[in-house]
Motif scaffolding. Structure first.
Motif, PDB file in Angstrom:
ATOM      1  N   ASP A  76      -2.055  46.729  51.312  1.00 26.57           N
ATOM      2  CA  ASP A  76      -0.741  46.843  50.668  1.00 26.57           C
ATOM      3  C   ASP A  76       0.088  45.579  50.869  1.00 26.57           C
ATOM      4  OD1 ASP A  76      -1.104  49.345  49.614  1.00 26.57           O
ATOM      5  OD2 ASP A  76       0.009  50.407  51.173  1.00 26.57           O
ATOM      6  N   ILE A  77       0.080  45.032  52.065  1.00 27.52           N
ATOM      7  CA  ILE A  77       0.897  43.867  52.395  1.00 27.52           C
ATOM      8  C   ILE A  77       0.237  42.564  51.964  1.00 27.52           C
ATOM      9  CG2 ILE A  77       2.017  42.607  54.294  1.00 27.52           C
ATOM     10  CD1 ILE A  77       3.247  45.340  53.825  1.00 27.52           C
ATOM     11  N   VAL A  78      -1.091  42.490  52.036  1.00 30.65           N
ATOM     12  CA  VAL A  78      -1.886  41.292  51.757  1.00 30.65           C
ATOM     13  C   VAL A  78      -1.360  40.116  52.594  1.00 30.65           C
ATOM     14  CG1 VAL A  78      -2.896  39.814  49.983  1.00 30.65           C
ATOM     15  CG2 VAL A  78      -2.244  42.151  49.399  1.00 30.65           C
ATOM     16  N   PRO A  79      -1.616  40.157  53.898  1.00 30.96           N
ATOM     17  CA  PRO A  79      -1.127  39.101  54.786  1.00 30.96           C
ATOM     18  C   PRO A  79      -1.702  37.727  54.428  1.00 30.96           C
ATOM     19  CG  PRO A  79      -2.703  40.502  55.919  1.00 30.96           C
ATOM     20  CD  PRO A  79      -2.457  41.118  54.599  1.00 30.96           C
ATOM     21  N   GLU A  80      -0.864  36.702  54.583  1.00 33.87           N
ATOM     22  CA  GLU A  80      -1.273  35.343  54.223  1.00 33.87           C
ATOM     23  C   GLU A  80      -1.518  34.462  55.432  1.00 33.87           C
ATOM     24  OE1 GLU A  80       1.615  33.821  51.522  1.00 33.87           O
ATOM     25  OE2 GLU A  80       1.166  35.326  50.001  1.00 33.87           O
ATOM     26  N   ASP A  81      -0.983  34.850  56.583  1.00 30.35           N
ATOM     27  CA  ASP A  81      -1.211  34.054  57.784  1.00 30.35           C
ATOM     28  C   ASP A  81      -1.230  34.958  59.024  1.00 30.35           C
ATOM     29  OD1 ASP A  81       1.475  34.631  58.264  1.00 30.35           O
ATOM     30  OD2 ASP A  81       2.168  32.645  57.691  1.00 30.35           O
ATOM     31  N   LYS A  82      -1.495  34.327  60.160  1.00 32.12           N
ATOM     32  CA  LYS A  82      -1.643  35.056  61.417  1.00 32.12           C
ATOM     33  C   LYS A  82      -0.372  35.825  61.781  1.00 32.12           C
ATOM     34  CE  LYS A  82      -3.020  34.367  66.188  1.00 32.12           C
ATOM     35  NZ  LYS A  82      -3.499  33.451  67.204  1.00 32.12           N
ATOM     36  N   LYS A  83       0.788  35.245  61.507  1.00 36.81           N
ATOM     37  CA  LYS A  83       2.061  35.900  61.836  1.00 36.81           C
ATOM     38  C   LYS A  83       2.209  37.228  61.093  1.00 36.81           C
ATOM     39  CE  LYS A  83       4.440  33.117  64.529  1.00 36.81           C
ATOM     40  NZ  LYS A  83       4.713  33.496  65.881  1.00 36.81           N
ATOM     41  N   ASP A  84       1.789  37.251  59.808  1.00 34.80           N
ATOM     42  CA  ASP A  84       1.882  38.495  59.034  1.00 34.80           C
ATOM     43  C   ASP A  84       1.053  39.604  59.682  1.00 34.80           C
ATOM     44  OD1 ASP A  84       3.484  37.189  57.193  1.00 34.80           O
ATOM     45  OD2 ASP A  84       1.868  36.872  55.742  1.00 34.80           O
ATOM     46  N   ILE A  85      -0.133  39.253  60.137  1.00 35.80           N
ATOM     47  CA  ILE A  85      -0.995  40.246  60.778  1.00 35.80           C
ATOM     48  C   ILE A  85      -0.402  40.686  62.114  1.00 35.80           C
ATOM     49  CG2 ILE A  85      -3.275  40.631  61.800  1.00 35.80           C
ATOM     50  CD1 ILE A  85      -4.403  38.890  59.560  1.00 35.80           C
ATOM     51  N   GLU A  86       0.161  39.756  62.861  1.00 33.02           N
ATOM     52  CA  GLU A  86       0.791  40.112  64.130  1.00 33.02           C
ATOM     53  C   GLU A  86       1.943  41.088  63.916  1.00 33.02           C
ATOM     54  OE1 GLU A  86       1.799  36.326  65.813  1.00 33.02           O
ATOM     55  OE2 GLU A  86      -0.255  35.973  66.535  1.00 33.02           O
ATOM     56  N   VAL A  87       2.704  40.892  62.852  1.00 26.32           N
ATOM     57  CA  VAL A  87       3.807  41.808  62.546  1.00 26.32           C
ATOM     58  C   VAL A  87       3.255  43.181  62.170  1.00 26.32           C
ATOM     59  CG1 VAL A  87       5.656  42.279  60.889  1.00 26.32           C
ATOM     60  CG2 VAL A  87       5.434  40.002  61.877  1.00 26.32           C
ATOM     61  N   LEU A  88       2.202  43.217  61.357  1.00 31.13           N
ATOM     62  CA  LEU A  88       1.597  44.493  60.966  1.00 31.13           C
ATOM     63  C   LEU A  88       1.126  45.310  62.172  1.00 31.13           C
ATOM     64  CD1 LEU A  88      -0.621  43.685  57.853  1.00 31.13           C
ATOM     65  CD2 LEU A  88       1.339  45.206  57.948  1.00 31.13           C
ATOM     66  N   PHE A  89       0.594  44.622  63.177  1.00 32.77           N
ATOM     67  CA  PHE A  89       0.019  45.302  64.326  1.00 32.77           C
ATOM     68  C   PHE A  89       0.929  45.273  65.552  1.00 32.77           C
ATOM     69  CE2 PHE A  89      -3.619  44.571  61.648  1.00 32.77           C
ATOM     70  CZ  PHE A  89      -4.332  45.750  61.787  1.00 32.77           C
ATOM     71  N   SER A  90       2.193  44.925  65.379  1.00 36.07           N
ATOM     72  CA  SER A  90       3.100  44.802  66.526  1.00 36.07           C
ATOM     73  C   SER A  90       3.334  46.133  67.244  1.00 36.07           C
ATOM     74  CB  SER A  90       4.430  44.195  66.093  1.00 36.07           C
ATOM     75  OG  SER A  90       5.085  45.036  65.169  1.00 36.07           O
ATOM     76  N   LYS A  91       3.285  47.244  66.530  1.00 35.54           N
ATOM     77  CA  LYS A  91       3.515  48.544  67.167  1.00 35.54           C
ATOM     78  C   LYS A  91       2.224  49.330  67.373  1.00 35.54           C
ATOM     79  CE  LYS A  91       8.257  49.193  65.952  1.00 35.54           C
ATOM     80  NZ  LYS A  91       9.285  50.141  65.612  1.00 35.54           N
ATOM     81  N   GLU A  92       1.116  48.708  67.116  1.00 35.86           N
ATOM     82  CA  GLU A  92      -0.181  49.366  67.294  1.00 35.86           C
ATOM     83  C   GLU A  92      -0.720  49.083  68.684  1.00 35.86           C
ATOM     84  OE1 GLU A  92      -1.975  51.245  65.050  1.00 35.86           O
ATOM     85  OE2 GLU A  92      -0.341  51.115  63.598  1.00 35.86           O
ATOM     86  N   ARG A  93      -1.569  49.941  69.168  1.00 40.60           N
ATOM     87  CA  ARG A  93      -2.240  49.715  70.450  1.00 40.60           C
ATOM     88  C   ARG A  93      -3.406  48.753  70.286  1.00 40.60           C
ATOM     89  NH1 ARG A  93      -1.398  53.473  74.736  1.00 40.60           N
ATOM     90  NH2 ARG A  93       0.170  54.987  74.142  1.00 40.60           N
TER      91      ARG A  93
END
Length: 113
Positions: A76-93
């Motif tokens: 859904d988000i289609v991350p473009e860089d490492k920061k985008d992925i870090e934000v997506l998984f910031s609240k995940e274990r």
């Protein structure tokens, strides 16, 4: 909503929601909430259904630790860089290593509109 019950529930990508609401809009007039949702999906869907299915299969293969919910967020988000992925998984274990992050970015770059 009185007398209605949930028969089944599933997490779907935003593009699938767009497809469902568009087909309903052809048959009947959508309610206010459905109209707003269709407008949102038209603005923010970033991939085609076929590409989502291919990308999801590749993500499952390359990063097997991802859950279905994580994969739906990614497509859904289609991350473009490492920061985008870090934000997506910031609240995940789940903490992804650099190899997994790079695999996700390569797959998303391949299927991005």
């Amino acid at each position: 909503m009185i007398g209605k019950e949930i028969i089944s529930e599933d997490i779907v990508p935003i593009t699938k929601v767009k497809e469902i609401l568009s087909s309903r809009a052809e048959k009947i007039e959508l309610g206010y909430e459905q109209g707003i949702s269709l407008d949102y999906t038209n603005k923010f869907s970033k991939m085609e259904i076929e590409d989502i299915e291919k990308a999801s299969a590749e993500l499952i293969e390359k990063v097997p630790r991802l859950k279905k919910e994580n994969i739906i967020k990614i497509v859904d988000i289609v991350p473009e860089d490492k920061k985008d992925i870090e934000v997506l998984f910031s609240k995940e274990r789940l903490i992804l290593d650099d190899g997994e992050i790079n695999a996700i970015l390569e797959i998303m770059a391949k299927y991005k509109k």
